[in-house]
Design a protein around this motif. Sequence first.
Motif, short mmCIF file in Angstrom:
data_model
loop_
_atom_site.label_atom_id
_atom_site.label_comp_id
_atom_site.label_asym_id
_atom_site.label_seq_id
_atom_site.Cartn_x
_atom_site.Cartn_y
_atom_site.Cartn_z
N THR A 146 1.15 -125.10 -31.06
CA THR A 146 1.65 -126.32 -30.42
C THR A 146 2.85 -126.07 -29.52
O THR A 146 2.80 -126.28 -28.32
N THR A 147 3.96 -125.60 -30.10
CA THR A 147 5.22 -125.56 -29.37
C THR A 147 5.31 -124.39 -28.40
O THR A 147 5.64 -124.56 -27.23
N ASP A 148 5.03 -123.18 -28.89
CA ASP A 148 5.08 -122.02 -28.00
C ASP A 148 3.92 -122.07 -27.01
O ASP A 148 2.96 -122.82 -27.18
N LEU A 149 4.05 -121.26 -25.98
CA LEU A 149 2.95 -121.10 -25.04
C LEU A 149 1.98 -120.05 -25.57
O LEU A 149 2.39 -119.07 -26.19
N THR A 150 0.71 -120.26 -25.34
CA THR A 150 -0.26 -119.19 -25.53
C THR A 150 -0.34 -118.43 -24.21
O THR A 150 -0.46 -119.04 -23.14
N ALA A 151 -0.24 -117.12 -24.27
CA ALA A 151 -0.15 -116.32 -23.06
C ALA A 151 -1.27 -115.30 -23.00
O ALA A 151 -1.61 -114.66 -24.00
N VAL A 152 -1.84 -115.14 -21.81
CA VAL A 152 -2.83 -114.11 -21.53
C VAL A 152 -2.38 -113.39 -20.26
O VAL A 152 -2.36 -113.97 -19.18
N ASP A 153 -2.00 -112.12 -20.40
CA ASP A 153 -1.54 -111.32 -19.27
C ASP A 153 -2.53 -110.20 -18.99
O ASP A 153 -3.13 -109.64 -19.92
N PHE B 70 0.92 -103.23 -12.55
CA PHE B 70 0.63 -104.47 -11.83
C PHE B 70 0.24 -105.54 -12.84
O PHE B 70 -0.63 -105.32 -13.68
N VAL B 71 0.89 -106.71 -12.74
CA VAL B 71 0.78 -107.73 -13.79
C VAL B 71 0.38 -109.08 -13.21
O VAL B 71 0.88 -109.50 -12.16
N LYS B 72 -0.51 -109.76 -13.93
CA LYS B 72 -0.89 -111.13 -13.61
C LYS B 72 -0.86 -111.91 -14.92
O LYS B 72 -1.43 -111.47 -15.92
N ALA B 73 -0.18 -113.08 -14.94
CA ALA B 73 0.03 -113.80 -16.20
C ALA B 73 -0.48 -115.24 -16.11
O ALA B 73 -0.49 -115.85 -15.03
N HIS B 74 -0.89 -115.77 -17.27
CA HIS B 74 -1.36 -117.15 -17.34
C HIS B 74 -1.03 -117.71 -18.72
O HIS B 74 -1.10 -116.99 -19.73
N ALA B 75 -0.69 -119.00 -18.77
CA ALA B 75 -0.30 -119.64 -20.03
C ALA B 75 -1.23 -120.80 -20.36
O ALA B 75 -1.88 -121.37 -19.47
N PHE B 76 -1.24 -121.17 -21.64
CA PHE B 76 -1.99 -122.32 -22.13
C PHE B 76 -1.09 -123.14 -23.05
O PHE B 76 -0.27 -122.58 -23.79
N LEU B 77 -1.24 -124.45 -23.01
CA LEU B 77 -0.50 -125.32 -23.93
C LEU B 77 -1.27 -126.62 -24.11
O LEU B 77 -2.07 -127.01 -23.24
N VAL C 148 6.08 -111.42 -23.86
CA VAL C 148 5.52 -110.74 -25.04
C VAL C 148 4.11 -110.23 -24.74
O VAL C 148 3.76 -109.08 -25.04
N ALA C 149 3.30 -111.11 -24.12
CA ALA C 149 1.92 -110.73 -23.82
C ALA C 149 1.84 -109.63 -22.77
O ALA C 149 0.80 -108.97 -22.64
N MET C 150 2.89 -109.39 -22.05
CA MET C 150 2.93 -108.30 -21.07
C MET C 150 3.27 -106.97 -21.75
O MET C 150 2.74 -105.92 -21.38
N ILE C 151 4.14 -107.03 -22.75
CA ILE C 151 4.56 -105.81 -23.43
C ILE C 151 3.45 -105.25 -24.32
O ILE C 151 3.32 -104.03 -24.47
#
Length: 568
Positions: A371-378, A388-395, A537-540
Motif C-alpha cells: 500500500t504505502t511504499d512504491l512497487t518498483a520495476v527497474d 543503463f537504467v530505466k525505472a517504473h513504479a506502481f501504486l 532499491v530495485a536498481m541496486i
Amino acid sequence: MAGWLNLLAKAKQYAQRAISGEEITTKEVKKQCEWFLSNLEQQEKEGYPFYLDSGEVNKIQGILSLLFFATGLGVIGKSILDGLEDFQAFFLVNIFGWRFKADPRKYRYRDVVLFIPRKNAKTFICAIILIILMLTEDGYSEFYSICLDRELAGRVKQAMTQIIQASPAIEKYFKLSKTLSSPITCELTGSFYQARTSEANRNNSIQPSAFIADEIGAFRDKSNIDAMKTGQLSVRNPLRFKITTAYAETESIMIEELDYIRKVYDGILEDDRLFALLYYAEEGHEWDDIGLQQANPLRIPENYQEIRDNRKAALEKPSERTEFLTKHMNVFVNDVKEDPYIIFDKWKKCEVGKIDLKGKEVAVGVDLSLTTDLTAVDIIYQENGKYFVKAHAFLPENSLAARRERIDYRQMEKLGYCTITKGDIVDYNVVEQHIRSIEETYGCRIKVIASDPYNAVQMMQSLAEDYEVVLIKQTYGNLSPPLKSFRNDVYLGNVFYEKNKLLDWNMSNATTVHGRTTDDILLAKVNKNKHRIDLVVAMIFPYSQIYLVDKSVDLSKLTEDYLSMMGW
C-alpha cells in the motif's frame, strides 16, 4: 503609479541585494529572489501563466500607509509603509501581487511558508496579512490562525488589535473583541478573523478563505492543518500560511515541510504555487555573525547585540545551547542528520532523454510493496563498463488521498513514470504482466530478475518458470559492496538513466545507515519523513547480484524452512 513602485522598489532592492551577496542570507532566499526577478521578465511572454498585478500592489501599499505601528523599537506611531523592512516588502509583494493571467482574482501562490526565528516580527507579519485579507478578499470570508495552545493563539489577535487601534483611519471599520474565542470583524466586508487552537475535530466545520498555521514547528501531526484544508475545498481563492520558528522536536511536521521546499528549490520537485522564505543559520555558521545575519533578516542593532549576548552565554552554558540554536539561529535541534546515498547534483549528470533497450541483454530489479511504499520495476544493462537504467513504479489508487508525500502521481502516470492500479493494494497481476511484457515491448532479452523475497515469493515462483530469478536478502554483506560500487560508478560517469522525475525524487530521499563496527552501508529503509526509495532499491538488486556477485537461489528448493533459515 509612483506609490506602488515604492513598495515594489523595496522588493526589487531586497532581491538584488540578496543575489549580489550584499544582503547576507540563505541559499534558499537567494533562489527565491532569483525566481522573482526572472518572473518579472517572463511575465511579458505569451504563454507564461502569471503576472505581477501593479493595481493590487498599489492597493496593498495604500492599506499599509493607513496602518501604524503600535509596538517596536523606534517605530511606534510610524506608518507601517514607511517602517516596512525590505524583506517584509518582498514577502508581501510576492504573496499579494502575483496573479493568474487567466483569472486576475486568483493568487499565484497558494502555499506560503515563512521560516524565521524569534525577534524578527513574525507575529507582526501574521497580523498584517490578516488585516489586509479582511479588507481585500470577498465579502463574508473567514480567516483563522491555529496554534497549539491558547497563549500562542492569542498573540496574533493581540497584535491585530493593537495595530487596528493605532490606526484611526481603519479602526472605525473593525469590530474588536476581548476574549480569545470571539472574532474580529471587518464591517466593510463582513469578513471575520478568529484565533483557534489546533484541535482537528473542532476545525472540521469551517470554511477558511485563508488560515495561518502559527508555530507549526511544534506540531507533530497534520490533522489540524488537514481539517483546515478540507474546509477550503469550496473556497475560490484559498491561501495557506505556515509561519514558524525551529524547535527541539525531531517529530515536527516542519522538518518534512522544509525537506519538501528544498527539493523544490533544487529542481527535484516542481511547485509553482509555493512561496517560501527560509531564514536560518546555515551549517557551519551556527555560532558566528554570518549565521546570525542569515537567520535574522530584521536588522535591528539592539536585537543583534542581545543575540550575541545569548550566544556568549550558550557557549559557556551547555544547558542554554538548545534554546539559542532553535530560537535565534532557527536550527532544529536533535534533527538527526542523515547521510545522502548519492550527491544529487552528481546523479542528475547521469540523466539522458531515452534509453534504447533493443537487442540488449537486461536484468530486471523488483521491489514489491502493498500500500504505502512504491512497487518498483527497474531495467538495467551493462555495456563497455557503462550501466543503463530505466525505472517504473506502481501504486494503488485508493492510497492516493492518504499519502503523506506531496507528489502528483496522476501527473507522474501521464509522464509514463508510474502505473496506478485499481483498489487498496498494488495489483501484482499488473506488475507481473508488466515484467513479462518487457522483452516484447523493448526488443530486449531478460537475463535475470532480481528481487527482495518480501511479498515476492509467489510472483517470483511464477516468473521462475520462464526466467532465471534471484532472491536477495538485504544485509550488509550482500548489499554494502554493490551500493558503494554503484555510487562510485555514478561519480565516475559510468551510469546513465532515462529521465524520470519519480526516480529522481527517490534518489534524493535515499540515505544510508552504517554498520556498528564496520564502514559497511545499507540504504535506510524508512526515513523520518516517510519518503520513498523503492526505485533506487530495485536498481541496486540487479546491479549487485547480476554484475557483481552473481549469486542465485534455486526456487525449486524454496521452502518455509529455507526462508526461516535465511532470516526472510
